[in-house]
Design a protein around this motif. Structure first.
Motif, PDB file in Angstrom:
ATOM      1  N   CYS A  41       1.327   7.395 -11.615  1.00  0.00           N
ATOM      2  CA  CYS A  41       0.953   8.168 -10.550  1.00  0.00           C
ATOM      3  C   CYS A  41       2.308   8.278  -9.612  1.00  0.00           C
ATOM      4  CB  CYS A  41      -0.132   8.097  -9.866  1.00  0.00           C
ATOM      5  SG  CYS A  41      -0.642   8.932  -8.480  1.00  0.00           S
ATOM      6  N   LYS A  43       2.185   9.551  -6.553  1.00  0.00           N
ATOM      7  CA  LYS A  43       1.864   9.265  -5.372  1.00  0.00           C
ATOM      8  C   LYS A  43       1.660   7.897  -4.843  1.00  0.00           C
ATOM      9  CE  LYS A  43       0.106  13.373  -3.222  1.00  0.00           C
ATOM     10  NZ  LYS A  43      -0.442  14.152  -4.254  1.00  0.00           N
ATOM     11  N   CYS A  44       1.085   6.991  -5.839  1.00  0.00           N
ATOM     12  CA  CYS A  44       1.086   5.635  -5.562  1.00  0.00           C
ATOM     13  C   CYS A  44       1.426   4.699  -6.627  1.00  0.00           C
ATOM     14  CB  CYS A  44      -0.620   5.314  -5.370  1.00  0.00           C
ATOM     15  SG  CYS A  44      -1.539   5.713  -6.994  1.00  0.00           S
ATOM     16  N   CYS A  80      -5.802   9.317 -11.896  1.00  0.00           N
ATOM     17  CA  CYS A  80      -5.452   8.206 -11.116  1.00  0.00           C
ATOM     18  C   CYS A  80      -6.585   7.656 -10.525  1.00  0.00           C
ATOM     19  CB  CYS A  80      -4.337   8.642 -10.124  1.00  0.00           C
ATOM     20  SG  CYS A  80      -3.936   7.253  -9.103  1.00  0.00           S
ATOM     21  N   CYS A  83      -5.825   7.216  -6.363  1.00  0.00           N
ATOM     22  CA  CYS A  83      -6.100   8.206  -5.612  1.00  0.00           C
ATOM     23  C   CYS A  83      -7.405   9.214  -5.842  1.00  0.00           C
ATOM     24  CB  CYS A  83      -5.110   9.154  -5.951  1.00  0.00           C
ATOM     25  SG  CYS A  83      -3.417   8.496  -5.473  1.00  0.00           S
TER      26      CYS A  83
HETATM   27 ZN    ZN Z   1      -2.284   7.842  -7.248  1.00  0.00          ZN
END
Ligand code: ZN
Length: 394
Positions: A41, A43-44, A80, A83
């Protein structure tokens, strides 16, 4: 399979070929997908193996044999866990959210340098003008920012025409600043007044670095330099000063010989006499003897050229004082004007003998600028023109 060999060459490293579309000549469409088990992912950074869905995106790639390649990539979205949202897998070689590969863009920039006009670039890369402009100027701005530096020790400034006057607009000028030591363009500014220069240049740091500023005899540029470079001395361009009487000499000569360019005396009068043979000089003086005013202008013109052959600041200073003193005796209004100019620029003219700096390089770059404008890159905006010019003279 030949297709696979081709695919290895054509495709980006992570992609696997699934199908090709022949177009009669070769292959210009490739279907491909990523085969990784797991994606991370963005983002994270949580890894995920759970595929949510997938869709086909069409991505333009650099041309092969003159034809733009289209990649039909099946892009998967992964879930994910952290998220609680799906994310699209990235493909190396394609920037996020873009519909073209990085090498397509690189190829476009190469084509912009290589091709004579943007029309051929547009045709070759099968894209819009807007896209070319955006890519090109983004790139130029990037390299510009990377290479920016504070004011250098020695600069030259000159102006040139950017746009000629049209029915509904006036002629636009730009000021061109060059770095003498690094032999490159330093900055390009719209306009040629002190206010315009200051508004565009105040952000550049290190004004106290500047020790020498070369320029033509331009009052706005001199005021700008005096106000902005506390440690600088101004150097009046030698060629500009030495040629100051030429237009007047020409004008006076025309009144006698008419505007015939073939008239041999035209060239002879403007040439520096110390390169001429004894007999040529004789011819000139025979002609001049009938026209005492022109003879006087001619002798002052020669005087200026002789002045610039002097070596050493002190000797030049004495000569300039002597010259301007003698000029005060002249009955010609043109010589009185010249004298006032020489006195007004006295220190700047003499500064040449300390530094031997001229504005020749700026003028060379001005010619380059003319070529750039001729290449019809459609300088609708000054900013685009500026970037183009700075990169061409780097
Ligand atoms: Zn994520």
């Amino acid at each position: 399979m030949p297709n696979e060999r081709l695919a290895r060459f054509v495709l980006l490293p992570e992609l696997k070929l699934t199908a090709t579309n022949p177009d009669g000549i070769g292959y210009t469409a490739f279907h491909a997908e990523k085969t990784s088990e797991m994606e991370v992912c963005p983002k994270c950074a949580t890894p995920s193996t759970s595929i949510y869905d997938s869709r086909i995106v069409i991505v333009k790639d650099a041309p092969i044999r003159g034809k733009v390649v289209k990649l039909y990539i099946r892009k998967r979205r992964f879930r994910c866990r952290t998220c609680k949202r799906p994310f699209t897998e990235p493909v190396s070689g394609i920037s996020k959210g873009r519909r073209f590969t990085q090498r397509y863009r690189a190829h476009l920039l190469w084509a912009c340098e290589k091709f004579v006009d943007l029309k051929s670039v547009k045709k070759h890369l099968d894209c819009s003008y807007g896209f070319i402009y955006k890519a090109l100027y983004e790139q130029l701005e990037l390299s510009r920012k990377k290479n920016a530096y504070p004011w250098p020790r020695s600069i030259g400034i000159d102006e040139h025409k950017f746009k000629s006057a049209k029915k509904d607009s006036r002629t636009e000028f730009v000021s061109f600043i060059i770095d003498h030591k690094n032999r490159k363009a330093f900055e390009v500014v719209k306009g040629r007044t002190v206010e315009e220069l200051e508004a565009s240049l105040y952000k550049i740091s290190g004004r106290e670095n500047v020790r020498w500023v070369t320029m033509d005899l331009s009052d706005p540029y001199r005021r700008f330099a005096r106000r902005n470079f506390p440690n600088a001395e101004i150097v009046a361009d030698k060629f500009h000063v030495a040629r100051m009487l030429n237009p007047i000499l020409n004008k006076r000569r025309k009144e006698i010989t008419g505007d015939k360019r073939i008239n041999p005396i035209r060239k002879l009068l403007l040439m520096s006499s110390h390169r001429l043979t004894y007999f040529t000089k004789q011819t000139i003086y025979q002609w001049l003897n009938s026209y005492p005013d022109i003879r006087e202008l001619y002798e002052w013109k020669e005087g200026l050229l002789r002045f610039y052959r002097i070596r050493g600041y002190e000797r030049a200073r004495r000569t300039l004082i002597l010259m301007t003193d003698r000029m005060s005796q002249s009955k010609l209004p043109e010589i009185q004007t010249l004298r006032r100019t020489l006195l007004s620029w006295f220190n700047e003219i003499l500064c040449y003998f300390k530094t031997m700096l001229t504005n020749a390089r700026v003028e060379g770059y001005n010619n380059k600028a003319k070529l750039i404008r001729k290449r019809a890159y459609g300088y609708r905006s000054f900013q685009n023109y500026r970037l183009r010019l700075l990169n061409a003279c780097a």
